[in-house]
Design an enzyme around this catalytic site. Structure first.
Site, PDB file in Angstrom:
ATOM      1  N   GLU A   1       4.143 -14.411  57.474  1.00 39.67           N
ATOM      2  CA  GLU A   1       5.124 -15.361  56.945  1.00 39.67           C
ATOM      3  C   GLU A   1       5.723 -14.857  55.636  1.00 39.67           C
ATOM      4  O   GLU A   1       5.857 -15.611  54.662  1.00 39.67           O
ATOM      5  CB  GLU A   1       4.484 -16.736  56.761  1.00 39.67           C
ATOM      6  CG  GLU A   1       4.078 -17.401  58.069  1.00 39.67           C
ATOM      7  CD  GLU A   1       3.554 -18.797  57.896  1.00 39.67           C
ATOM      8  OE1 GLU A   1       3.969 -19.696  58.639  1.00 39.67           O
ATOM      9  OE2 GLU A   1       2.702 -19.006  56.995  1.00 39.67           O
TER      10      GLU A   1
ATOM     11  N   GLU B   1       2.799 -19.843  65.692  1.00 34.56           N
ATOM     12  CA  GLU B   1       1.926 -20.896  65.177  1.00 34.56           C
ATOM     13  C   GLU B   1       2.511 -22.244  65.597  1.00 34.56           C
ATOM     14  O   GLU B   1       3.439 -22.747  64.968  1.00 34.56           O
ATOM     15  CB  GLU B   1       1.783 -20.839  63.662  1.00 34.56           C
ATOM     16  CG  GLU B   1       0.998 -19.641  63.151  1.00 34.56           C
ATOM     17  CD  GLU B   1       0.732 -19.704  61.651  1.00 34.56           C
ATOM     18  OE1 GLU B   1       0.928 -20.796  61.059  1.00 34.56           O
ATOM     19  OE2 GLU B   1       0.347 -18.680  61.077  1.00 34.56           O
TER      20      GLU B   1
END
Length: 344
Positions: free
Chosen positions: A156, A232
């Site tokens: 991320e 995710e």
């Protein structure tokens, strides 16, 4: 031996389109003697793949002093025995609500904000760590008869920075260490995150808990071709000390999962089984929508309101997810394993 590749629209196993139905299960949050049971629970829910982070600070508590680095390899061997594929996310930064995001304090203390950047004093220890860690991933890749099909570049990063040189260097390091399976990045489905966290030639994936169609539309603006994947799918959330246990309605989560799959995408359920933050390794997060509020410590439990709870038991969410995933299985789902011995 098999091959695994990124096609124009799908993941390809030996040239055949395949969908990854993955679940997050962190080997370091589950006792080793329980790995087999938890993997069995994931398979029974309808998953064919498992994802794990790797916490650098757990395995190198002091510079050059390593602690059970081989645990990752043993876990991947357990994944293979369970008949599942594996996604490995080695960082070096992992977040994961883990102490210091997995980065060792002996490194972040002196370097401060120079970590996660193209700074030689950060790159050198990262390279030394990866060259110690990655051989056990490389030798367990699918083209060598193992379960590993994907490896992540950073984590991320678009939520943190935009140092393209650092990300490209990291991707080259992974390749130089022998990683031959496809690489990927994962970021929130927002333009600035995908811009800052993506690497040319590396598959980009998106992280979200709902709104799959909108999220994938944003991803497609940045990546016109290639398989769609929610790396995710947040089916629950973590807890801070002094707050109530976070809970997401099982039916709502199941419908969000269904939407992802109806988009033709692959998915990684985060978390499929959360486990426990052993040894004081629970991290801390800043509260508030912009993560600019007070720093709050994460609790020892990492139950995450996951479909398999902290004790390894199926929840209502497990049965709802199993019903959704069964429609995408090649045959009947395995029987649900008996409860762990400690619960009998």
């Amino acid at each position: 031996m098999s091959t695994f590749a990124v096609g124009d629209e799908d993941f390809l196993l030996d040239g055949r389109p395949v969908r990854l139905l993955s679940g997050a299960l962190h080997y370091f949050r589950v006792r080793e003697e329980q790995w087999e049971h938890r993997l069995g629970m994931l398979r029974a829910m309808g998953l064919n793949c498992v994802e794990t982070y790797v916490p650098w600070n757990l395995h190198e508590p002091e510079p050059g002093r390593y602690a059970d680095v081989a645990a990752l390899g043993r876990f991947l061997d357990a994944v293979a025995r369970a008949g599942m594929w594996a996604i490995v996310r080695p960082g070096p930064y992992i977040c994961a609500e883990w102490e210091n995001g997995g980065l060792p304090h002996w490194l972040t203390g002196p370097l401060g904000r120079r970590v996660r950047s193209f700074d030689p004093e950060f790159l050198a220890p990262v390279e030394a760590w990866f060259r110690r860690l990655l051989p056990q991933v490389v030798e367990r890749q699918i083209d060598r008869g193992g379960p590993v099909v994907l490896v992540q570049v950073e984590n991320e990063y678009g939520s943190y920075g935009s140092d393209r040189a650092y990300l490209e260097w990291l991707a080259e390091l992974l390749r130089g260490c022998g990683v031959a399976v496809p690489l990927f990045t994962s970021d929130g489905p927002e333009d600035h995150m995908l811009t800052g966290g993506s690497v040319p030639g590396v598959l980009a994936t998106a992280n979200f808990g709902s709104g799959a169609r909108e999220g994938f539309a944003t991803l497609r603006r940045h990546q016109p071709s290639g398989p769609l994947m929610c790396m995710e799918f947040w089916c629950g959330w973590f807890d801070h000390w002094g707050t109530e246990h976070a809970v997401r309605d099982a039916a709502d989560a199941a419908e969000a999962l269904r939407e992802i799959l109806e988009c033709g995408a692959s998915v990684n359920v985060y978390m499929a089984h959360g486990g426990t933050n052993f040894g004081g390794f629970a991290g801390a997060n800043r509260a508030g929508e912009l993560h600019d509020g007070p720093l709050r410590a994460t609790v020892t439990s990492y139950d995450y309101d996951a479909p398999v709870d902290e004790a390894g038991r199926p929840t209502e969410k497990f049965w709802r997810f199993r019903e959704v995933l069964a429609a995408y299985a090649e045959g009947p789902l395995p029987e649900v394993p008996e409860p762990p011995a400690c619960l009998l």
